[in-house]
Design a protein around this motif. Structure first.
Motif, PDB file in Angstrom:
ATOM      1  N   ALA A   2      -0.719   7.038   3.649  1.00  0.00           N
ATOM      2  CA  ALA A   2      -0.448   6.205   2.480  1.00  0.00           C
ATOM      3  C   ALA A   2      -1.693   6.199   1.595  1.00  0.00           C
ATOM      4  O   ALA A   2      -2.812   6.342   2.071  1.00  0.00           O
ATOM      5  N   ILE A   3      -1.464   6.021   0.316  1.00  0.00           N
ATOM      6  CA  ILE A   3      -2.559   5.966  -0.650  1.00  0.00           C
ATOM      7  C   ILE A   3      -2.357   4.737  -1.527  1.00  0.00           C
ATOM      8  O   ILE A   3      -1.258   4.479  -2.002  1.00  0.00           O
ATOM      9  N   ILE A   4      -3.428   4.002  -1.738  1.00  0.00           N
ATOM     10  CA  ILE A   4      -3.417   2.901  -2.698  1.00  0.00           C
ATOM     11  C   ILE A   4      -4.214   3.369  -3.902  1.00  0.00           C
ATOM     12  O   ILE A   4      -5.352   3.819  -3.767  1.00  0.00           O
ATOM     13  N   TYR A   5      -3.592   3.277  -5.067  1.00  0.00           N
ATOM     14  CA  TYR A   5      -4.290   3.703  -6.274  1.00  0.00           C
ATOM     15  C   TYR A   5      -4.128   2.645  -7.356  1.00  0.00           C
ATOM     16  O   TYR A   5      -3.233   1.815  -7.308  1.00  0.00           O
ATOM     17  N   ASP A  36      -7.905   3.464  -1.718  1.00  0.00           N
ATOM     18  CA  ASP A  36      -8.007   3.581  -0.264  1.00  0.00           C
ATOM     19  C   ASP A  36      -6.969   4.565   0.244  1.00  0.00           C
ATOM     20  O   ASP A  36      -5.957   4.813  -0.401  1.00  0.00           O
ATOM     21  N   VAL A  37      -7.242   5.108   1.431  1.00  0.00           N
ATOM     22  CA  VAL A  37      -6.342   6.047   2.077  1.00  0.00           C
ATOM     23  C   VAL A  37      -6.007   5.502   3.456  1.00  0.00           C
ATOM     24  O   VAL A  37      -6.904   5.176   4.234  1.00  0.00           O
ATOM     25  N   GLY A  38      -4.718   5.384   3.735  1.00  0.00           N
ATOM     26  CA  GLY A  38      -4.272   4.921   5.036  1.00  0.00           C
ATOM     27  C   GLY A  38      -3.744   6.078   5.849  1.00  0.00           C
ATOM     28  O   GLY A  38      -2.973   6.906   5.363  1.00  0.00           O
ATOM     29  N   ARG A  42      -4.506   2.946   9.885  1.00  0.00           N
ATOM     30  CA  ARG A  42      -5.822   2.418   9.520  1.00  0.00           C
ATOM     31  C   ARG A  42      -6.110   2.724   8.061  1.00  0.00           C
ATOM     32  O   ARG A  42      -5.831   3.812   7.578  1.00  0.00           O
ATOM     33  N   TRP A  43      -6.688   1.736   7.348  1.00  0.00           N
ATOM     34  CA  TRP A  43      -7.163   1.947   5.987  1.00  0.00           C
ATOM     35  C   TRP A  43      -8.624   2.336   6.092  1.00  0.00           C
ATOM     36  O   TRP A  43      -9.449   1.555   6.525  1.00  0.00           O
ATOM     37  N   TRP A  44      -8.978   3.538   5.693  1.00  0.00           N
ATOM     38  CA  TRP A  44     -10.301   4.093   5.950  1.00  0.00           C
ATOM     39  C   TRP A  44     -11.394   3.486   5.075  1.00  0.00           C
ATOM     40  O   TRP A  44     -12.463   3.128   5.570  1.00  0.00           O
ATOM     41  N   LEU A  46     -11.315   0.606   3.322  1.00  0.00           N
ATOM     42  CA  LEU A  46     -11.393  -0.826   3.590  1.00  0.00           C
ATOM     43  C   LEU A  46     -12.109  -1.114   4.897  1.00  0.00           C
ATOM     44  O   LEU A  46     -12.954  -2.012   4.974  1.00  0.00           O
TER      45      LEU A  46
END
Length: 79
Positions: A2-5, A36-38, A42-44, A46
């Motif tokens: 997952a990606i948070i942008y 962030d990249v999950g 795990r969120w790496w 963060l």
């Protein structure tokens, strides 16, 4: 995975810049917008930023030098 942008506008905004496809962010701008990249649960980014976030180093400056360092045998963990 997952990606948070960071998006320039919310999905429900009715502003012209939010609706015009010509003003939408380009794919080449995506790496600068990633927050962030999950992966594997795990969120790496963060996790790296929150490591030791509750430790205030200034509180330990008044301690003698022998008490400022912690040896591995002094650590205890409860699960």
């Amino acid at each position: 995975a997952a990606i948070i942008y960071e998006a320039p506008h919310a999905d429900d905004v009715a502003l012209y810049p939010a609706r015009c496809r010509h003003l939408a962010p380009r794919w080449r701008e995506l790496p600068s917008r990633i927050l962030d990249v999950g992966f594997l649960g795990r969120w790496w980014v963060l996790a790296a930023q929150l490591r030791d976030c509750d430790i205030n180093e200034e509180e330990f400056t008044a301690l003698p030098p022998r008490l400022r360092q912690i040896r591995p045998e002094q650590l205890r963990s409860h699960r």
